[in-house]
Scaffold this motif. Sequence first.
Motif, mmCIF file in Angstrom:
data_model
loop_
_atom_site.group_PDB
_atom_site.id
_atom_site.type_symbol
_atom_site.label_atom_id
_atom_site.label_comp_id
_atom_site.label_asym_id
_atom_site.label_seq_id
_atom_site.Cartn_x
_atom_site.Cartn_y
_atom_site.Cartn_z
ATOM 1 N N ARG A 52 0.765 -1.235 -0.013
ATOM 2 C CA ARG A 52 -0.171 -0.169 -0.002
ATOM 3 C C ARG A 52 0.948 1.312 0.071
ATOM 4 N N LEU A 53 1.901 1.233 0.905
ATOM 5 C CA LEU A 53 2.781 2.302 0.818
ATOM 6 C C LEU A 53 3.460 2.659 -0.550
ATOM 7 N N LEU A 54 3.899 1.459 -1.192
ATOM 8 C CA LEU A 54 4.554 1.448 -2.612
ATOM 9 C C LEU A 54 3.637 1.988 -3.673
ATOM 10 N N ALA A 55 2.226 1.555 -3.544
ATOM 11 C CA ALA A 55 1.167 2.107 -4.319
ATOM 12 C C ALA A 55 1.009 3.713 -4.383
ATOM 13 N N GLY A 56 1.132 4.122 -3.075
ATOM 14 C CA GLY A 56 1.133 5.626 -2.745
ATOM 15 C C GLY A 56 2.298 6.406 -3.339
ATOM 16 N N LEU A 57 3.424 5.916 -3.082
ATOM 17 C CA LEU A 57 4.679 6.400 -3.722
ATOM 18 C C LEU A 57 4.671 6.414 -5.294
ATOM 19 N N ARG A 58 4.056 5.176 -5.842
ATOM 20 C CA ARG A 58 3.831 5.386 -7.265
ATOM 21 C C ARG A 58 3.100 6.413 -7.623
ATOM 22 N N ARG A 59 1.765 6.569 -7.107
ATOM 23 C CA ARG A 59 0.966 7.752 -7.388
ATOM 24 C C ARG A 59 1.939 9.109 -7.363
#
Length: 460
Positions: A52-59
């Motif tokens: 979830r953190l990685l998905a937020g960083l990608r956005r």
Amino acid sequence: MLTIHQDNTNRVYCANPLALARGLQVGMLFSDARAFCPDLHSAPADPPADQRLLAGLRRWATRYCPWVGYEDNGLVMDVTGSAHLFGGEAPLCELLAARLARAGLAVQIGLADTRGAAWAMAHVGGGGIIPPGQALDVLGPLPVAGLRLDGATVTALQRLGIYTIAQLASAARAPLARRFGQGVLLRLDQALGAQPEQISPGTEPPHYAVRISLPEPIGHEADVMAATSRLLVQLCRKLTDNGVGARILHLVLRRVDQHDARIELRLARPMRDPARILPLFQRGVSAADAGFGIDQMRLIASVTEPLAPEQLGAGGSAKRDRIDDLITRIGTRIGIANIQRFVPRDTHIPEHGFALVPAAYSSPQSFPPPQNPRPLIIFPPEPLVADGPEPPPHFRWRGMSLQIARAIGPERIAPQWWSDDPAWRSGIRDYWRVETMQGRRLWLFYTPQAPGWCVQGEFA
């Protein structure tokens, strides 16, 4: 250091530079790591939270370049054509590192002409920028693990005396290909730019929300329902295209005074049929306060579930739809989780043969026929005054004097050792089906370990 439970044991999932310097390795047994470092501090890993953190960083990273994808426990970005917007490649890397540091994240950034070279710099090179055309010069002293090879391949190469990328690049390719296949040489060529490698950007999850802005404020219930119908058609088209159905819907009515009226609809089943969903909004719309008028409406499917295509004309589907709509209507009044149904459970304990579950989150199930008849009414055991393992010929129950005409049994039922049920801690029970002269058909049981009789049920 973080640990994870794998193969029935705890292993090292992630280690900081200090732990790595003391000989710890990712993947080693946690017990071995504690032997190396008795003062080791650890915590359990949470891979879903990491994702979830990685998905937020990608956005977040899409503000710097449009092509951002996932790469193991990091991100890969194609900054071709966008680095000059931030003053160049070096200023861009410094900007990314500074902003992530302010967020409490320590990162290593590698930048190169190829994806493989950038990965090597970020993971084993300590971060940095490789000038164009100098990939081999910079990557040469780095270990072969920087080529994204698995651990077994890295160990096999080290046994052959190949420790660095430069040694691998200077080795004969034919023997390497025969021994390791084309994978090792492909990773080497990708890092050095001899083989192309594309970046697949991560896709944004579909957003199920539609909006309509009204030229004039509305307030009549019929007008709001008409606008809701238009929104439902658009939203259900999106749901159908993605093969899902809405489970929770929110209708947001923005009034001219900038305040919102929100209507929540929890559905008993995933739906994407506008004709079925629209009447379910009737009660919420009629109770909503339109104020001085509504000038904008939004419809959001906040929770969705996969919904497989259904066969047209399937028998019983119309009846099932009516039941689901009824559950939804009642659920809007008393809470959809308060509508429950009985479902069977796989157990031989009589009072545990069923469970009460929310009807909206379960499917109707038929109870399998029991091997032995079960009473229609089951109640907590009521003790009797009787002696001996055989059913008593005369006994009193609930103020009635009963005489046994016929008894069938016993059926021995043992308690489940994994279930901590106080009612079954006394041990086994021998059940009897008893017919009395007075017309009562009862279900009695006898407990051999603590001699005594009880009535627990009555047959119809």
